[in-house]
Design a protein around this motif. Structure first.
Motif, PDB file in Angstrom:
ATOM      1  N   VAL A 153      35.316  -2.079 119.376  1.00 50.89           N
ATOM      2  CA  VAL A 153      35.211  -1.236 118.178  1.00 50.89           C
ATOM      3  C   VAL A 153      36.070  -1.864 117.085  1.00 50.89           C
ATOM      4  O   VAL A 153      37.247  -2.150 117.304  1.00 50.89           O
ATOM      5  CB  VAL A 153      35.691   0.201 118.453  1.00 50.89           C
ATOM      6  CG1 VAL A 153      35.587   1.039 117.189  1.00 50.89           C
ATOM      7  CG2 VAL A 153      34.903   0.826 119.589  1.00 50.89           C
ATOM      8  N   ASP A 212      37.332  -0.828 113.587  1.00 50.10           N
ATOM      9  CA  ASP A 212      37.440   0.308 112.673  1.00 50.10           C
ATOM     10  C   ASP A 212      37.219  -0.133 111.235  1.00 50.10           C
ATOM     11  O   ASP A 212      37.679  -1.207 110.827  1.00 50.10           O
ATOM     12  CB  ASP A 212      38.811   0.970 112.793  1.00 50.10           C
ATOM     13  CG  ASP A 212      38.988   1.688 114.119  1.00 50.10           C
ATOM     14  OD1 ASP A 212      37.989   2.184 114.663  1.00 50.10           O
ATOM     15  OD2 ASP A 212      40.128   1.755 114.604  1.00 50.10           O
ATOM     16  N   LYS A 269      34.513   4.204 104.817  1.00 55.04           N
ATOM     17  CA  LYS A 269      34.740   3.223 105.887  1.00 55.04           C
ATOM     18  C   LYS A 269      33.524   3.154 106.814  1.00 55.04           C
ATOM     19  O   LYS A 269      32.918   4.164 107.139  1.00 55.04           O
ATOM     20  CB  LYS A 269      35.981   3.591 106.685  1.00 55.04           C
ATOM     21  CG  LYS A 269      37.249   3.529 105.863  1.00 55.04           C
ATOM     22  CD  LYS A 269      38.443   3.963 106.668  1.00 55.04           C
ATOM     23  CE  LYS A 269      39.691   3.951 105.817  1.00 55.04           C
ATOM     24  NZ  LYS A 269      40.854   4.456 106.555  1.00 55.04           N
ATOM     25  N   ASN A 285      32.505   1.849 110.541  1.00 56.38           N
ATOM     26  CA  ASN A 285      33.002   1.408 111.842  1.00 56.38           C
ATOM     27  C   ASN A 285      31.920   0.594 112.547  1.00 56.38           C
ATOM     28  O   ASN A 285      30.742   0.946 112.495  1.00 56.38           O
ATOM     29  CB  ASN A 285      33.386   2.608 112.699  1.00 56.38           C
ATOM     30  CG  ASN A 285      34.445   3.444 112.032  1.00 56.38           C
ATOM     31  OD1 ASN A 285      35.449   2.928 111.561  1.00 56.38           O
ATOM     32  ND2 ASN A 285      34.226   4.738 111.959  1.00 56.38           N
ATOM     33  N   ASN A 295      37.763  -0.349 107.290  1.00 62.92           N
ATOM     34  CA  ASN A 295      38.999  -0.363 106.511  1.00 62.92           C
ATOM     35  C   ASN A 295      38.678  -0.680 105.055  1.00 62.92           C
ATOM     36  O   ASN A 295      37.597  -1.155 104.728  1.00 62.92           O
ATOM     37  CB  ASN A 295      40.003  -1.363 107.084  1.00 62.92           C
ATOM     38  CG  ASN A 295      39.505  -2.794 107.049  1.00 62.92           C
ATOM     39  OD1 ASN A 295      38.669  -3.165 106.236  1.00 62.92           O
ATOM     40  ND2 ASN A 295      40.015  -3.617 107.934  1.00 62.92           N
ATOM     41  N   TYR A 316      30.525  -1.286 116.157  1.00 68.21           N
ATOM     42  CA  TYR A 316      30.553  -1.319 117.622  1.00 68.21           C
ATOM     43  C   TYR A 316      29.811  -2.575 118.031  1.00 68.21           C
ATOM     44  O   TYR A 316      28.649  -2.772 117.666  1.00 68.21           O
ATOM     45  CB  TYR A 316      29.889  -0.066 118.197  1.00 68.21           C
ATOM     46  CG  TYR A 316      30.680   1.173 117.874  1.00 68.21           C
ATOM     47  CD1 TYR A 316      31.510   1.757 118.824  1.00 68.21           C
ATOM     48  CD2 TYR A 316      30.643   1.741 116.612  1.00 68.21           C
ATOM     49  CE1 TYR A 316      32.267   2.887 118.518  1.00 68.21           C
ATOM     50  CE2 TYR A 316      31.393   2.862 116.293  1.00 68.21           C
ATOM     51  CZ  TYR A 316      32.205   3.420 117.246  1.00 68.21           C
ATOM     52  OH  TYR A 316      32.955   4.529 116.932  1.00 68.21           O
ATOM     53  N   ASN A 333      31.519   7.980 109.594  1.00 66.71           N
ATOM     54  CA  ASN A 333      31.984   9.294 110.031  1.00 66.71           C
ATOM     55  C   ASN A 333      31.265  10.408 109.283  1.00 66.71           C
ATOM     56  O   ASN A 333      30.889  10.259 108.121  1.00 66.71           O
ATOM     57  CB  ASN A 333      33.496   9.422 109.821  1.00 66.71           C
ATOM     58  CG  ASN A 333      34.268   8.499 110.731  1.00 66.71           C
ATOM     59  OD1 ASN A 333      33.812   8.137 111.814  1.00 66.71           O
ATOM     60  ND2 ASN A 333      35.444   8.097 110.295  1.00 66.71           N
ATOM     61  N   LYS A 360      28.149   3.876 120.204  1.00 63.53           N
ATOM     62  CA  LYS A 360      29.258   4.759 119.850  1.00 63.53           C
ATOM     63  C   LYS A 360      29.355   5.923 120.836  1.00 63.53           C
ATOM     64  O   LYS A 360      30.441   6.242 121.319  1.00 63.53           O
ATOM     65  CB  LYS A 360      29.063   5.293 118.442  1.00 63.53           C
ATOM     66  CG  LYS A 360      30.076   6.332 118.033  1.00 63.53           C
ATOM     67  CD  LYS A 360      29.718   6.935 116.697  1.00 63.53           C
ATOM     68  CE  LYS A 360      30.614   8.111 116.398  1.00 63.53           C
ATOM     69  NZ  LYS A 360      30.153   8.855 115.241  1.00 63.53           N
TER      70      LYS A 360
END
Length: 74
Positions: free
Chosen positions: A17, A19, A42, A44, A21, A46, A59, A2
């Motif tokens: 990446v 994302d 969520k 994410n 959802n 990589y 996040n 990241k």
């Protein structure tokens, strides 16, 4: 991956990446914290396009949401 944009396993810079959802009934790349999709966090992903190594990241604001949900085991 990241932060560095480089795969730690093979040193490739071919990083995809995906994302996080939230879909119907909690489907998607997420962590459900409660009974509805509105409680989902969520996740994410990589992914290295050369060797397939992957990492998952949440996040910062969602880490706070997890901590407040009592799902955090210390």
């Amino acid at each position: 991956m990241k932060n560095t944009k480089v795969c730690p396993k093979c040193s490739s810079t071919d990083i995809a990446v995906v994302d996080g959802n939230v879909g119907p009934y909690g489907t998607g790349n997420n962590i459900m914290l409660g009974g509805s999709v509105f409680s989902a966090v969520k996740v994410n992903r990589y992914i290295c396009g050369k060797c397939g190594f992957s990492e998952e990241w949440i996040n910062q604001e969602d880490l706070i949401k997890i901590a407040k949900s009592n799902k955090w085991h210390r």
